[in-house]
Design a protein around this motif. Structure first.
Motif, PDB file in Angstrom:
ATOM      1  N   ASP A 105       2.698   0.215  -4.513  1.00 14.32           N
ATOM      2  CA  ASP A 105       2.472   0.519  -3.107  1.00 14.32           C
ATOM      3  C   ASP A 105       1.009   0.307  -2.715  1.00 14.32           C
ATOM      4  N   TYR A 106       0.093   0.420  -3.671  1.00 18.36           N
ATOM      5  CA  TYR A 106      -1.297   0.042  -3.395  1.00 18.36           C
ATOM      6  C   TYR A 106      -1.369  -1.444  -3.043  1.00 18.36           C
ATOM      7  N   ASP A 107      -0.668  -2.259  -3.856  1.00 20.24           N
ATOM      8  CA  ASP A 107      -0.689  -3.710  -3.631  1.00 20.24           C
ATOM      9  C   ASP A 107      -0.054  -4.087  -2.288  1.00 20.24           C
ATOM     10  N   THR A 108       0.851  -3.269  -1.788  1.00 15.69           N
ATOM     11  CA  THR A 108       1.463  -3.546  -0.496  1.00 15.69           C
ATOM     12  C   THR A 108       0.420  -3.689   0.599  1.00 15.69           C
ATOM     13  N   TYR A 109      -0.603  -2.849   0.534  1.00 17.24           N
ATOM     14  CA  TYR A 109      -1.673  -2.915   1.530  1.00 17.24           C
ATOM     15  C   TYR A 109      -2.644  -4.055   1.251  1.00 17.24           C
ATOM     16  N   GLN A 110      -3.037  -4.195  -0.005  1.00 18.39           N
ATOM     17  CA  GLN A 110      -4.066  -5.179  -0.331  1.00 18.39           C
ATOM     18  C   GLN A 110      -3.566  -6.609  -0.217  1.00 18.39           C
ATOM     19  N   GLU A 111      -2.298  -6.838  -0.539  1.00 21.36           N
ATOM     20  CA  GLU A 111      -1.750  -8.188  -0.416  1.00 21.36           C
ATOM     21  C   GLU A 111      -1.649  -8.600   1.052  1.00 21.36           C
ATOM     22  N   LEU A 112      -1.403  -7.633   1.916  1.00 20.88           N
ATOM     23  CA  LEU A 112      -1.368  -7.925   3.344  1.00 20.88           C
ATOM     24  C   LEU A 112      -2.756  -8.339   3.833  1.00 20.88           C
ATOM     25  N   ASN A 113      -3.787  -7.647   3.366  1.00 17.47           N
ATOM     26  CA  ASN A 113      -5.156  -8.034   3.715  1.00 17.47           C
ATOM     27  C   ASN A 113      -5.491  -9.437   3.205  1.00 17.47           C
ATOM     28  N   ARG A 114      -5.019  -9.738   2.019  1.00 15.90           N
ATOM     29  CA  ARG A 114      -5.270 -11.074   1.451  1.00 15.90           C
ATOM     30  C   ARG A 114      -4.646 -12.149   2.346  1.00 15.90           C
ATOM     31  N   ALA A 115      -3.423 -11.902   2.806  1.00 17.23           N
ATOM     32  CA  ALA A 115      -2.752 -12.862   3.680  1.00 17.23           C
ATOM     33  C   ALA A 115      -3.527 -13.035   4.975  1.00 17.23           C
ATOM     34  N   ILE A 116      -3.960 -11.924   5.557  1.00 14.80           N
ATOM     35  CA  ILE A 116      -4.717 -11.978   6.811  1.00 14.80           C
ATOM     36  C   ILE A 116      -6.020 -12.753   6.620  1.00 14.80           C
ATOM     37  N   PHE A 117      -6.667 -12.547   5.487  1.00 15.40           N
ATOM     38  CA  PHE A 117      -7.926 -13.232   5.191  1.00 15.40           C
ATOM     39  C   PHE A 117      -7.744 -14.746   5.243  1.00 15.40           C
TER      40      PHE A 117
END
Length: 255
Positions: A105-117
């Motif tokens: 669930d931590y990765d759920t947030y960080q992977e979304l940021n990676r996509a946005i980046f």
């Protein structure tokens, strides 16, 4: 020679909530708008709701899949289309105590940021090749303030990162006539809360947070969208790198 391709708006996470309402306002300004969403049913519903307002396209893309990100990057690389406006509205929110967070669930947030980046990077290159543009990121009050009733360490960390990205992009892209800002909402009625609230009890549950806001109520998606639209417009040509609090007064002080 300057590219004279049609100016287009791209809304990432535009099938509901603040993204949907932002798309509606852009369409009303006669701006061709592409709405990207993950859930096909919601995306089709958005198409039906928005079609009457103007020139609309929809794209299904999962930001948690490489293929989904690549579809959007390829769209941005299309030299016949100037993406002049970008709204990064995709989000996920599920309060979880810090001690209970898992890797997944931590990765759920960080992977979304990676996509946005990387989506933003591709769109910025598109803007650079044309006459510039404007980007608005949907941040969060939780990036600035911890709320014990809604433990959100991983979510807040991701949104704080998005605020920082906003400022760094603004600095680096200003010379290319690209403005980058963010909005920082408090609690706004949204389907994002369906991850932990029964949709049938949504209004009743969210109403318990009305008193949290000095203005006395939660926000509505269209209220945030009006600020997003303002930041994208020429009326804010001297605004970049700003994180606008659109939060019913919560940052000023909580009841």
């Amino acid at each position: 020679m300057q590219n004279t391709s049609q100016a287009t708006a791209l809304i990432i996470g535009g099938s509901s909530g603040m993204g949907l309402e932002s798309a509606k306002l852009l369409l009303k300004r006669n701006i061709k708008t592409i709405v990207v969403g993950r859930n096909l049913e919601k995306l089709n519903q958005a198409r039906r709701e928005l079609a009457e307002y103007g020139d609309l396209e929809t794209m299904q893309a999962d930001l948690y899949q490489v293929e989904g990100i690549q579809r959007i990057v390829e769209l941005a690389n299309n030299s016949t289309q100037h993406i002049k406006y970008l709204v990064n509205s995709a989000g996920y929110f599920k309060p979880t105590p810090f001690l209970d967070h898992s890797n997944d669930d931590y990765d759920t947030y960080q992977e979304l940021n990676r996509a946005i980046f990387f989506i933003s990077q591709a769109v910025a290159k598109n803007m650079l090749a044309n006459s510039g543009g404007a980007i608005v990121n949907i941040g969060s009050m939780w990036a600035k303030q911890a709320i014990k009733a809604t433990p959100s360490s991983a979510y807040s960390m991701a949104k704080a990162g998005l605020h920082a990205l906003t400022q760094h992009m603004a600095m680096e892209l200003a010379d290319h006539n690209i403005r980058v800002n963010a909005v920082s909402p408090a609690l706004v009625k949204s389907t994002i809360f369906e991850s932990f609230i029964d949709p049938n009890a949504m209004d009743e549950t969210l109403a318990t947070f009305n008193g949290f806001h000095p203005i006395g109520r939660i926000g509505q998606p269209e209220e945030i969208a009006k600020t997003v639209d303002f930041l994208l417009s020429d009326d804010t040509n001297w605004v970049t790198g700003a994180i606008w609090d659109v939060d019913g007064g919560v940052i000023a002080g909580r009841n």
